[in-house]
Design a protein around this motif. Structure first.
Motif, PDB file in Angstrom:
ATOM      1  N   THR A 156       0.844  -1.190   0.000  1.00  0.00           N
ATOM      2  CA  THR A 156       0.000   0.000   0.000  1.00  0.00           C
ATOM      3  C   THR A 156       0.882   1.244   0.000  1.00  0.00           C
ATOM      4  OG1 THR A 156      -1.836  -1.127   1.100  1.00  0.00           O
ATOM      5  CG2 THR A 156      -1.783   1.274   1.274  1.00  0.00           C
ATOM      6  N   ASP A 157       1.890   1.254   0.863  1.00  0.00           N
ATOM      7  CA  ASP A 157       2.843   2.364   0.929  1.00  0.00           C
ATOM      8  C   ASP A 157       3.581   2.523  -0.400  1.00  0.00           C
ATOM      9  OD1 ASP A 157       4.564   4.355   2.267  1.00  0.00           O
ATOM     10  OD2 ASP A 157       6.100   2.786   2.295  1.00  0.00           O
ATOM     11  N   MET A 158       4.088   1.420  -0.924  1.00  0.00           N
ATOM     12  CA  MET A 158       4.872   1.446  -2.154  1.00  0.00           C
ATOM     13  C   MET A 158       4.067   1.979  -3.340  1.00  0.00           C
ATOM     14  SD  MET A 158       6.423  -1.812  -4.159  1.00  0.00           S
ATOM     15  CE  MET A 158       8.119  -1.691  -4.652  1.00  0.00           C
ATOM     16  N   ASP A 197       8.866   2.870   4.903  1.00  0.00           N
ATOM     17  CA  ASP A 197      10.198   3.348   4.519  1.00  0.00           C
ATOM     18  C   ASP A 197      10.461   3.336   3.023  1.00  0.00           C
ATOM     19  OD1 ASP A 197      10.878   3.772   7.193  1.00  0.00           O
ATOM     20  OD2 ASP A 197      11.689   1.752   7.431  1.00  0.00           O
ATOM     21  N   TYR A 198       9.527   2.846   2.240  1.00  0.00           N
ATOM     22  CA  TYR A 198       9.747   2.738   0.804  1.00  0.00           C
ATOM     23  C   TYR A 198       9.947   4.116   0.175  1.00  0.00           C
ATOM     24  CZ  TYR A 198       9.049   2.008  -4.136  1.00  0.00           C
ATOM     25  OH  TYR A 198       9.222   1.996  -5.504  1.00  0.00           O
ATOM     26  N   GLN A 199      10.896   4.184  -0.755  1.00  0.00           N
ATOM     27  CA  GLN A 199      11.140   5.377  -1.555  1.00  0.00           C
ATOM     28  C   GLN A 199      11.061   4.979  -3.030  1.00  0.00           C
ATOM     29  OE1 GLN A 199      11.532   8.522  -0.289  1.00  0.00           O
ATOM     30  NE2 GLN A 199      11.081   7.522   1.654  1.00  0.00           N
ATOM     31  N   PRO A 200      10.348   5.734  -3.865  1.00  0.00           N
ATOM     32  CA  PRO A 200      10.246   5.393  -5.274  1.00  0.00           C
ATOM     33  C   PRO A 200      11.620   5.175  -5.912  1.00  0.00           C
ATOM     34  CG  PRO A 200       8.697   7.122  -4.767  1.00  0.00           C
ATOM     35  CD  PRO A 200       9.557   6.935  -3.535  1.00  0.00           C
ATOM     36  N   GLY A 201      11.718   4.088  -6.659  1.00  0.00           N
ATOM     37  CA  GLY A 201      12.954   3.756  -7.344  1.00  0.00           C
ATOM     38  C   GLY A 201      13.965   2.972  -6.533  1.00  0.00           C
TER      39      GLY A 201
END
Length: 157
Positions: A54-56, A150-154
């Protein structure tokens, strides 16, 4: 909170995830619009209670230019005025495909026919595969209790 198992570094699960990632690459290169793919991934992840996905997919969609207000409405897409008929058809198919065990006969013909009004055969094939792949990722992450936030795009390439 820590994950129960490091799936990326598990000999078995790491290999499986590598193949699922390859399937995801095929889908991102398909003719199904990426915006539709992200909406579907977000909705399935919400239904499955997968915080990591969901976060990602929220962050990936915003990074790709999606309006955060629309993304906030994905869980209530039926009542939201901000989705096109094609987006609604994809979200409905995602819900039915994710909740497949809730329907004795599987995905209703009406749901399939509605999606088929908006997508050609290759796009429908990609849509089915996106729904299947995100459900696999959701199950990995929920079972492993993969922490979210903690996900960051890429960050995965």
């Amino acid at each position: 909170m820590e994950a129960r198992l490091d799936g990326q570094n598990s000999a078995v699960l790491g290999k499986v995830i590598k193949y699922v990632n390859s399937a995801g690459k095929v889908l991102s290169d398909s003719s199904l619009p990426l915006a539709i793919q992200e909406l579907v991934k977000l909705r399935a992840s919400q239904i499955n209670g997968c915080g990591f996905c969901t976060d990602m997919h929220y962050k990936d969609a915003v990074h790709a230019g999606e309006d955060p207000l629309r993304l906030n409405m994905v869980a209530a897409w039926r009542e939201a005025k901000c989705f096109s008929e094609a987006e609604r058809a994809a979200l409905e198919l995602a819900e039915e495909g994710t909740r497949i065990a809730d329907a004795a006969g599987g995905v209703p013909d009406e749901v399939w026919a509605n999606a088929a009004k908006h997508y050609d055969e290759e796009q429908l094939a990609a849509l089915v595969a996106v729904i299947a792949v995100i459900n696999a990722y959701n199950r990995f992450n929920v079972m492993l209790q993969q922490p979210a936030g903690d996900y960051q795009p890429g960050m995965f390439g």
